[in-house]
Design an enzyme around this catalytic site. Structure first.
Site, PDB file in Angstrom:
ATOM      1  N   HIS A  56       2.680  14.103   1.281  1.00 57.73           N
ATOM      2  CA  HIS A  56       2.292  15.467   0.925  1.00 57.73           C
ATOM      3  C   HIS A  56       3.480  16.317   1.352  1.00 57.73           C
ATOM      4  CE1 HIS A  56      -1.900  14.220   0.270  1.00 57.73           C
ATOM      5  NE2 HIS A  56      -1.861  13.595   1.424  1.00 57.73           N
ATOM      6  N   ASN A  68      -5.308   6.554  -6.781  1.00 52.99           N
ATOM      7  CA  ASN A  68      -5.880   7.902  -6.614  1.00 52.99           C
ATOM      8  C   ASN A  68      -4.921   8.981  -7.076  1.00 52.99           C
ATOM      9  OD1 ASN A  68      -4.227   7.273  -4.419  1.00 52.99           O
ATOM     10  ND2 ASN A  68      -5.346   8.567  -2.999  1.00 52.99           N
ATOM     11  N   HIS A  73      -5.220  -0.327   6.174  1.00 56.09           N
ATOM     12  CA  HIS A  73      -4.982   0.493   7.362  1.00 56.09           C
ATOM     13  C   HIS A  73      -6.025   0.341   8.472  1.00 56.09           C
ATOM     14  CE1 HIS A  73      -7.612   2.868   4.853  1.00 56.09           C
ATOM     15  NE2 HIS A  73      -6.662   3.469   4.189  1.00 56.09           N
ATOM     16  N   HIS A 121       1.348   5.288  -2.122  1.00 58.35           N
ATOM     17  CA  HIS A 121       0.828   6.283  -3.066  1.00 58.35           C
ATOM     18  C   HIS A 121       2.030   7.031  -3.633  1.00 58.35           C
ATOM     19  CE1 HIS A 121      -3.402   5.984  -1.505  1.00 58.35           C
ATOM     20  NE2 HIS A 121      -2.781   5.676  -0.375  1.00 58.35           N
ATOM     21  N   PHE A 122       2.487   6.625  -4.813  1.00 52.99           N
ATOM     22  CA  PHE A 122       3.672   7.274  -5.391  1.00 52.99           C
ATOM     23  C   PHE A 122       3.312   8.495  -6.256  1.00 52.99           C
ATOM     24  CE2 PHE A 122       6.999   3.601  -4.960  1.00 52.99           C
ATOM     25  CZ  PHE A 122       7.064   3.839  -3.595  1.00 52.99           C
ATOM     26  N   ARG A 123       2.037   8.836  -6.316  1.00 48.73           N
ATOM     27  CA  ARG A 123       1.585  10.144  -6.834  1.00 48.73           C
ATOM     28  C   ARG A 123       1.829  10.401  -8.316  1.00 48.73           C
ATOM     29  NH1 ARG A 123      -1.664  10.570  -2.618  1.00 48.73           N
ATOM     30  NH2 ARG A 123      -0.728  11.349  -0.711  1.00 48.73           N
ATOM     31  N   HIS A 169       0.820  -1.206   0.000  1.00 44.81           N
ATOM     32  CA  HIS A 169       0.000   0.000   0.000  1.00 44.81           C
ATOM     33  C   HIS A 169       0.861   1.266   0.000  1.00 44.81           C
ATOM     34  CE1 HIS A 169      -3.836   1.993   1.883  1.00 44.81           C
ATOM     35  NE2 HIS A 169      -3.223   2.805   1.048  1.00 44.81           N
ATOM     36  N   ASP A 227       0.840   2.518   3.819  1.00 43.80           N
ATOM     37  CA  ASP A 227      -0.044   3.594   3.348  1.00 43.80           C
ATOM     38  C   ASP A 227       0.767   4.871   3.160  1.00 43.80           C
ATOM     39  OD1 ASP A 227      -2.216   5.056   2.523  1.00 43.80           O
ATOM     40  OD2 ASP A 227      -3.069   5.302   4.526  1.00 43.80           O
TER      41      ASP A 227
HETATM   42  C1  NCD Z   1      -4.163   8.753   1.288  1.00 45.35           C
HETATM   43  C2  NCD Z   1      -3.593   9.676   0.210  1.00 45.35           C
HETATM   44  O1  NCD Z   1      -3.174  10.795   0.540  1.00 45.35           O
HETATM   45  O2  NCD Z   1      -3.535   9.269  -0.952  1.00 45.35           O
HETATM   46  N1  NCD Z   1      -4.393   9.516   2.465  1.00 45.35           N
HETATM   47  C3  NCD Z   1      -4.523   9.050   3.730  1.00 45.35           C
HETATM   48  O3  NCD Z   1      -4.814   9.850   4.608  1.00 45.35           O
HETATM   49  N2  NCD Z   1      -4.293   7.785   4.025  1.00 45.35           N
HETATM   50  C4  NCD Z   1      -5.400   8.098   0.774  1.00 45.35           C
HETATM   51  C5  NCD Z   1      -5.857   6.917   1.617  1.00 45.35           C
HETATM   52  O4  NCD Z   1      -5.199   5.885   1.660  1.00 45.35           O
HETATM   53  O5  NCD Z   1      -6.909   6.999   2.245  1.00 45.35           O
HETATM   54 ZN    ZN Z   2      -7.057   4.651   2.479  1.00 44.77          ZN
HETATM   55 ZN    ZN Z   3      -3.752   4.747   1.147  1.00 47.09          ZN
END
Ligand code: NCD
Ligand code: ZN
Ligand code: ZN
Ligand code: ZN
Length: 419
Positions: free
Chosen positions: A289, A89, A219, A57-59, A55, A285
């Site tokens: 940011h 996402n 999570h 998020h490499f954006r 899990h 996760d």
């Molecule tokens: C995640 C994100 O910023 O992409 N943010 C988070 O607070 N965990 C999205 C997610 O996994 O819910």
């Molecule tokens: Zn999530």
């Molecule tokens: Zn996530």
């Protein structure tokens, strides 16, 4: 033999001095003594299977000022992780064949670690079209970064059915959006008030009522949900931030994350359930940011904390403090994710891909967000103890040596034929 690694090997339930023999990227022998011209002698150091993070998020695409596959995978490598599953996402979202193929093209040749891509859609037809290239389907039942909500029983059920037909793994962000409030919040307590534990319980109960066996819960923040999931035949993912941080952490916007940090008692209950083996997997996760974004006024500051580089090292320090059994950590962070997503990694065993990480348990360091490799430039674990890997090997290639990058962008899509 292309390479022999000698050290204290983790062999499922014990550490034992020995040698791992590697040929063509795979483990071909595990023996007390092995000959080979190219050797890594780790001595008393611990040789573990490299970790897999199911899990992140490499954006990429669309938010590469926060992260991309180069910076994200570099961070992963420095945290002992050689496989990541990236979430959909992004901007645009990975929700149809065209954007999935674009993303695969973008990422090819850029990643230092192996990767799989999650997709999201509420159209069974689209899921089918993407199934051969994607690692799994992601369902967001609660609103979070990006707005890719699917919180309707009938629609969720339809997607679960299609995913089962296609043998596709499904991971769910289980917070019931109907129980999430959007009141102004000025601190972590307020954010928790907006997203109470009931939202999480309710989402999981609904999934159970839908007969969603086999689904993976992302999570998980509450110990009770780990038990519910076991009874319902679901797998679970826990993140370091819910085990190490709570609403008393004083991080303000930097601690804003979905699901939210909970009360101290809930956190310690989760941590102790996890250390006693109740969770299936650890997943960071990793949701970077930038520092500037996280310094904005609490109410508008984005949710998410980085973690792919610190997750395993923080837990290695917990092992050293005797809080976390090494066997549990390796099972959760290496073996279980690999089994869950069908990848021949996660164990030091003949036939497995040779993905290994070497740790020196004497080298406890203190986390400095500025020294990490994510583009976001900060960490919620500033000042906490961690044991980072010194050497990381992926498919028999040395990617990290003495804690420094020495490899190349050799990461492959786990859905390609090489496996
Ligand atoms: C995640 C994100 O910023 O992409 N943010 C988070 O607070 N965990 C999205 C997610 O996994 O819910
Ligand atoms: Zn999530
Ligand atoms: Zn996530
Ligand atoms: Zn909402």
């Amino acid at each position: 033999m292309d390479l022999v690694v000698e050290g204290r090997l983790f062999l499922g339930d014990r550490l034992e001095q020995g040698c791992v023999g590697i040929e063509d990227g795979r483990i071909v022998a595990v023996k007390k003594v092995l000959r080979g011209e190219r050797r890594i002698d780790a001595g008393y150091r611990i040789v573990l299977p490299a970790a897999m993070d199911p899990h992140v998020h490499f954006r990429q695409p669309g938010m590469t000022h926060k992260e991309d596959f180069e910076s994200g995978s570099l961070a992963a490598l420095h945290g002992g992780v050689t496989t990541v599953l990236d979430m959909p996402n992004t901007i645009p979202p990975t929700d149809r064949s065209a954007s999935l193929k674009d993303k695969l093209r973008m990422v090819r040749g850029r990643s230092f670690v192996d990767y799989g891509l999650f997709i999201t859609t509420d159209l069974p037809r689209r899921l089918e079209a993407m199934s051969k290239l994607a690692a799994g389907l992601k369902i967001f039942m609660g609103s979070t970064t990006g707005s890719l909500l699917n919180n309707e029983d009938r629609s969720i059920q339809r997607m679960l059915k299609k995913a089962a037909e296609l043998s596709m793994p499904v991971s769910v962000h289980a917070e019931d959006d109907m129980l999430i409030q959007h009141e102004e919040a000025n601190d972590l307590k307020g954010h928790l008030r907006n997203r109470p534990a009931e939202a999480e319980f309710n989402a999981v109960q609904r999934l159970i009522a839908m007969g969603a066996r086999g689904v993976n819960l992302c999570h998980v923040t509450r110990a009770e949900i780990l038990d519910m999931a076991v009874r319902a035949g679901m797998s679970t993912e826990v993140a370091c931030h819910h085990m190490m941080l709570d609403i008393g952490c004083g991080l303000a916007g930097r601690g804003k994350v979905n699901p939210p940090l909970r009360q101290p008692a809930a956190r310690t209950a989760l941590y102790s359930a996890v250390t006693s083996g109740k969770a299936t997997m650890m997943g960071s996760d990793h949701a970077p940011h930038t520092i500037e974004e996280k310094a904005e006024e609490f109410d508008i500051c984005p949710s998410g904390v980085p973690g792919v580089e610190t997750s395993f090292p923080l837990m290695m320090a917990a092992v050293k403090r005797n809080e976390m059994p090494l066997t549990e950590l390796v099972r959760m962070a290496c073996d279980a994710p690999a089994r869950r997503f069908g990848i021949p990694k996660g164990r030091i065993e003949e036939g497995m891909l040779a993905d290994l990480a070497v740790y020196d348990p004497r080298e406890v360091t203190v986390i400095d967000g500025g020294e990490l490799h994510s583009r976001c430039g900060w960490s919620p674990y500033e000042g906490m103890e961690a044991i980072f890997p010194q050497t990381v090997i992926m498919a028999g290639e040395i990617q990290l040596k003495g804690g420094e990058l020495c490899g190349e962008r050799k990461g492959r899509n786990i859905k390609d034929a090489w496996i």
